[in-house]
Motif scaffolding. Structure first.
Motif, short mmCIF file in Angstrom:
data_model
loop_
_atom_site.label_atom_id
_atom_site.label_comp_id
_atom_site.label_asym_id
_atom_site.label_seq_id
_atom_site.Cartn_x
_atom_site.Cartn_y
_atom_site.Cartn_z
N MET A 1 77.08 23.96 25.02
CA MET A 1 75.50 24.71 24.70
C MET A 1 74.70 23.63 24.20
N ASP A 2 73.14 23.61 24.78
CA ASP A 2 72.06 22.91 24.22
C ASP A 2 71.60 23.53 22.64
N ARG A 3 71.76 24.64 22.74
CA ARG A 3 71.24 25.20 22.08
C ARG A 3 71.62 26.18 21.38
N ILE A 4 71.45 26.32 19.80
CA ILE A 4 72.09 27.74 19.16
C ILE A 4 70.98 27.65 17.80
N THR A 5 70.87 29.17 17.71
CA THR A 5 70.15 29.68 16.75
C THR A 5 70.98 30.66 16.30
N LEU A 6 70.54 30.23 14.95
CA LEU A 6 70.97 31.35 13.73
C LEU A 6 70.57 31.65 12.58
N THR A 7 71.73 32.32 12.15
CA THR A 7 70.87 32.85 10.48
C THR A 7 70.67 31.91 9.57
N LYS A 8 69.48 31.68 9.32
CA LYS A 8 69.39 30.20 8.28
C LYS A 8 69.88 30.15 7.43
N PRO A 9 70.26 28.71 7.38
CA PRO A 9 71.52 28.65 6.39
C PRO A 9 71.03 28.68 4.87
N ASP A 10 71.72 27.95 3.78
CA ASP A 10 71.99 28.18 2.67
C ASP A 10 72.54 26.47 2.66
N ASP A 11 72.02 25.96 1.50
CA ASP A 11 73.03 24.48 0.77
C ASP A 11 73.39 25.07 -0.37
N TRP A 12 74.71 25.35 -0.13
CA TRP A 12 75.33 25.51 -1.42
C TRP A 12 75.73 24.18 -2.40
N HIS A 13 75.29 23.09 -2.56
CA HIS A 13 74.89 21.89 -3.56
C HIS A 13 74.12 21.12 -3.12
N LEU A 14 73.40 21.00 -4.25
CA LEU A 14 72.26 19.89 -3.99
C LEU A 14 71.27 19.54 -5.19
N HIS A 15 71.05 18.14 -5.32
CA HIS A 15 70.15 17.96 -5.88
C HIS A 15 68.89 17.07 -5.36
N LEU A 16 67.91 18.19 -6.84
CA LEU A 16 66.44 17.31 -6.45
C LEU A 16 65.97 16.69 -7.39
N ARG A 17 66.48 16.16 -8.13
CA ARG A 17 65.32 15.20 -9.61
C ARG A 17 65.05 16.39 -9.43
N ASP A 18 63.69 15.27 -10.47
CA ASP A 18 62.04 16.27 -10.71
C ASP A 18 61.48 15.58 -11.10
N GLY A 19 60.57 15.75 -11.75
CA GLY A 19 58.88 14.78 -11.71
C GLY A 19 58.43 14.34 -10.09
N ALA A 20 58.07 13.37 -10.04
CA ALA A 20 57.48 12.50 -8.75
C ALA A 20 58.72 12.83 -7.34
N ALA A 21 59.84 12.52 -8.00
CA ALA A 21 61.00 12.44 -6.64
C ALA A 21 61.40 13.48 -6.43
N LEU A 22 61.41 14.62 -7.15
CA LEU A 22 61.27 16.35 -7.07
C LEU A 22 59.81 16.56 -5.82
N GLN A 23 59.23 16.16 -6.18
CA GLN A 23 58.42 16.61 -4.87
C GLN A 23 58.38 15.70 -3.44
N ASP A 24 58.61 15.02 -3.56
CA ASP A 24 58.65 14.24 -2.64
C ASP A 24 60.18 14.64 -1.89
N VAL A 25 61.50 15.14 -2.35
CA VAL A 25 62.73 15.54 -1.88
C VAL A 25 62.51 17.33 -1.18
N VAL A 26 61.70 18.02 -1.91
CA VAL A 26 62.50 19.62 -1.51
C VAL A 26 62.28 19.81 -0.90
N GLY A 27 60.98 19.11 -0.17
CA GLY A 27 60.32 19.60 1.22
C GLY A 27 61.47 19.80 2.53
N TYR A 28 61.99 18.55 2.72
CA TYR A 28 62.79 18.62 3.55
C TYR A 28 64.46 19.44 3.27
#
Ligand SMILES: NC(=O)N[C@@H](CC(=O)O)C(=O)O
Ligand SMILES: [Zn+2]
Ligand SMILES: [Zn+2]
Length: 344
Positions: A1-28
């Motif tokens: 299989m070269d292509r797969i469609t799945l229910t949108k995943p969730d991340d059950w463990h994430l560090h987003l930090r705060d301030g300017a760093a938060l702004q830079d990482v949350v979009g990913y």
């Protein structure tokens, strides 16, 4: 299989930090996941419901426009967390879990728990209010060998805790050993576990043989090849109590490439792609949806996401560095490739 469609995943463990760093990482993360459990190990830690509400607002404000991403908040457990604070957290409706860091075990864990017995009443309240207890499962005693800290935690701390609190739902975070996989498999249905992409793809040789690679240094530390194989077998088994938690843990380049480097792998910009690669390598891409999109939501008692994402087996380059506040950050596999990509 070269292509797969799945229910949108969730991340059950994430560090987003705060301030300017938060702004830079949350979009990913928002580009890949519907929801994420946001870890509370800020400086100072998120120990109150009021602090969690305020942090959630800062996360929402930092999101790129039109991102339906939902941060699921957590509180940082200390020796002094009161049952009243737990009741308040449960009543808030935005807090899903309480995080237990053994004091001294990992990044920003200095205010963590010194002795689990001190938290007996708070843990009873977590169970009574049907919140989840997330655990960084390592013994923090300085004399315990760093490669044994997780396995020591299982019998010495986790088994008694599960026995003392028979209704408590527990997630053992970021498994790194075959022993932890077996502990979870043999454990009760109220025990779940997250697994990171680095622990599915790397062993300690990748970090330490032929040169030291600080960007692969995280806690719990990478283990042996047989541990990696056990983790990959668990993740791809279809077992409902193993689920996706990236533990993406951003630190600026300078804090990683240092005489005393910080622990944490920054995987958010290619997280679901890395999991797809790991699953596909062992011919189990069709098991990705359960692990990434179903098991965690079911364990937490939340609805599965409605929307979908599509991944295809087309290699993509990973940038050598990315912006991070006033500094820059080195993502996992910087300057190399990942075998899958997200179809926009
Ligand atoms: N995993 C890590 O190596 N680091 C995490 C903390 C943690 O999850 O233990 C961090 O916040 O940097
Ligand atoms: Zn941890
Ligand atoms: Zn973490």
């Amino acid at each position: 299989m070269d292509r797969i469609t799945l229910t949108k995943p969730d991340d059950w463990h994430l560090h987003l930090r705060d301030g300017a760093a938060l702004q830079d990482v949350v979009g990913y993360s928002a580009a890949r996941f519907g929801r994420a459990i946001i870890m509370p190990n800020l400086v100072p830690p998120v120990t109150t419901t009021d602090a969690a509400l305020a942090y959630r607002e800062r996360i929402l404000a930092a999101l790129p426009a039109q991102s339906p991403f939902e941060p699921l908040m957590t509180l940082y457990l200390t020796d002094n967390t009161s049952p009243d604070e737990i009741a308040k957290a449960a009543a808030s409706g935005i807090i899903q879990a309480i995080k237990l860091y053994p004091a001294g075990a990992t990044t920003n864990s200095d205010s963590g728990v010194t002795d689990i017995k001190r938290c007996h009443d708070a843990l009873s309240a977590i169970a009574a209010h049907n919140l989840v207890l997330c655990i960084h499962g390592e013994i923090a005693t300085p004399t315990t060998d760093i490669f044994d800290r997780e396995t020591a935690f299982l019998e010495q701390r986790l088994a008694p805790l599960l026995e003392d609190h028979p209704n408590l739902r527990v997630v053992l975070e970021h498994l790194t050993t075959q022993a932890a996989v077996e502990f979870v498999r043999n454990g009760p249905d109220r025990l779940g576990a997250t697994i990171t992409p680095q622990h599915l793809l790397l062993n300690r040789n990748d970090m330490l043989a032929g040169g030291i690679r600080p960007h692969y240094y995280c806690l719990p530390i990478l283990k042996r090849e047989r541990d990696r194989e056990a983790l990959l077998a668990a993740a791809t088994s279809g077992h409902p109590r193993f689920f996706l938690g990236t533990d993406s843990a951003p630190h600026a380049q300078g804090a990683k490439e240092s005489a005393c480097g910080c622990a944490g792998v920054f995987s958010a910009p290619l997280a679901i792609e890395l999991y797809a690669e790991a699953f596909d390598r062992v011919g189990a891409i069709e098991r990705l949806e359960g692990f990434a999109s179903h098991h965690g939501a079911d364990f937490y008692g939340l609805p599965r996401n409605q929307s979908t994402v599509t991944l295809e087996r087309v290699p993509q380059n990973i940038p050598a560095a990315l912006p991070y506040g006033a500094e820059q950050i080195i993502p996992m596999r910087a300057g190399e490739q990942v075998a899958w990509r997200l179809v926009q």
